[in-house]
Design a protein around this motif. Structure first.
Motif, short mmCIF file in Angstrom:
data_model
loop_
_atom_site.label_atom_id
_atom_site.label_comp_id
_atom_site.label_asym_id
_atom_site.label_seq_id
_atom_site.Cartn_x
_atom_site.Cartn_y
_atom_site.Cartn_z
N GLY A 40 0.79 -1.23 0.00
CA GLY A 40 0.00 0.00 0.00
C GLY A 40 0.82 1.28 0.00
N GLU A 41 2.10 1.18 0.34
CA GLU A 41 3.00 2.33 0.33
C GLU A 41 3.73 2.48 -1.00
OE1 GLU A 41 5.65 1.72 3.59
OE2 GLU A 41 4.05 1.73 5.07
N GLY A 42 3.42 1.57 -1.94
CA GLY A 42 4.09 1.61 -3.23
C GLY A 42 5.44 0.92 -3.24
N LYS A 43 5.78 0.23 -2.16
CA LYS A 43 7.05 -0.50 -2.13
C LYS A 43 6.91 -1.80 -2.91
CE LYS A 43 9.04 1.39 2.05
NZ LYS A 43 9.64 1.08 3.36
N ILE A 44 8.04 -2.24 -3.44
CA ILE A 44 8.11 -3.43 -4.28
C ILE A 44 8.71 -4.57 -3.46
CG2 ILE A 44 9.02 -4.39 -6.43
CD1 ILE A 44 9.64 -1.31 -7.13
N TRP A 145 11.46 -5.40 1.06
CA TRP A 145 10.60 -4.37 0.47
C TRP A 145 11.46 -3.15 0.17
CZ3 TRP A 145 5.69 -5.20 -0.93
CH2 TRP A 145 5.00 -6.26 -0.35
N MET A 146 11.32 -2.58 -1.02
CA MET A 146 12.06 -1.38 -1.40
C MET A 146 11.18 -0.46 -2.22
SD MET A 146 15.77 -2.64 -2.79
CE MET A 146 15.68 -4.41 -3.02
N THR A 147 11.42 0.83 -2.08
CA THR A 147 10.80 1.76 -3.01
C THR A 147 11.53 1.60 -4.34
OG1 THR A 147 12.33 3.58 -2.55
CG2 THR A 147 10.33 3.44 -1.15
N ARG A 148 10.95 2.14 -5.37
CA ARG A 148 11.61 2.08 -6.68
C ARG A 148 12.96 2.78 -6.62
NH1 ARG A 148 8.07 4.25 -11.19
NH2 ARG A 148 8.26 6.05 -9.88
N ASP A 149 13.01 3.95 -5.96
CA ASP A 149 14.28 4.69 -5.87
C ASP A 149 15.33 3.90 -5.09
OD1 ASP A 149 13.16 6.72 -7.37
OD2 ASP A 149 12.76 8.01 -5.63
#
Length: 179
Positions: A40-44, A145-149
């Motif tokens: 839900g936070e946009g993490k991958i 879990w990681m953000t795209r950046d």
């Protein structure tokens, strides 16, 4: 041994299937699936491949992936792999088809030849689903879990820590996260 439908190099069905060992020993073309999971936070979600895996052990990889068994569909295989590798139960409606990619790779000194077309999907998980993910022993050692950046920064600094999926990573670079 899992039986896999064989493809011609152009991706059309060759009309026969054979065991996974032969597929990779001879470099026969076949289909697989990749599924990218977002929270839900946009993490991958990245899986840390098991240290026991024949190829690419201890590397960060697609959220989940696997072969499409002979006679099965891509979506069924994606749902099965989510359940097996992550302990996640999803339905066909939960998967968004993204693209088909072509991958050619020789690993382990050329003894494992991976020539595949893979169907790529994405899905989202709730916080509760994310909290209850279960790595499949022998397949997955852990989840990250990681953000795209964060992913692109880590991959730029340590590309050797990731299984290389240029088409997937190209898609991730352009994907707009809606949180």
């Amino acid at each position: 041994e899992e039986q896999i439908d064989i493809l011609n190099p152009d991706g059309t069905p060759a009309g026969y299937s054979c065991g996974r060992t032969r597929v990779h020993a001879e470099g026969l073309w076949h289909r697989t699936v990749h599924v990218w999971v977002f929270n839900g936070e946009g993490k991958i979600l990245f899986q840390l491949r098991s240290h026991l895996k024949e190829n690419n052990p201890n590397l960060l990889d697609t959220s989940c992936a696997g072969h499409i068994s002979a006679g099965d569909t891509s979506k069924n295989a994606a749902i099965r792999e989510l359940r097996e590798e992550l302990g996640l139960n999803k339905s066909p409606e939960d998967l968004e088809f993204l693209f088909v990619a072509i991958h050619e790779n020789a690993l382990n000194g050329g003894t494992y030849i991976d020539n595949e077309y893979y169907d790529t999907y994405r899905t989202s998980v709730t916080d509760e689903e994310a909290a209850h993910l279960v790595p499949q022993p022998g397949e997955v050692d852990d989840f990250v879990w990681m953000t795209r950046d964060e992913f692109f920064a880590m991959r730029a600094k340590n590309p050797e820590k990731f299984v290389d999926h240029p088409q997937d990573y190209g898609w991730l670079a352009g994907f707009q996260v809606n949180v």
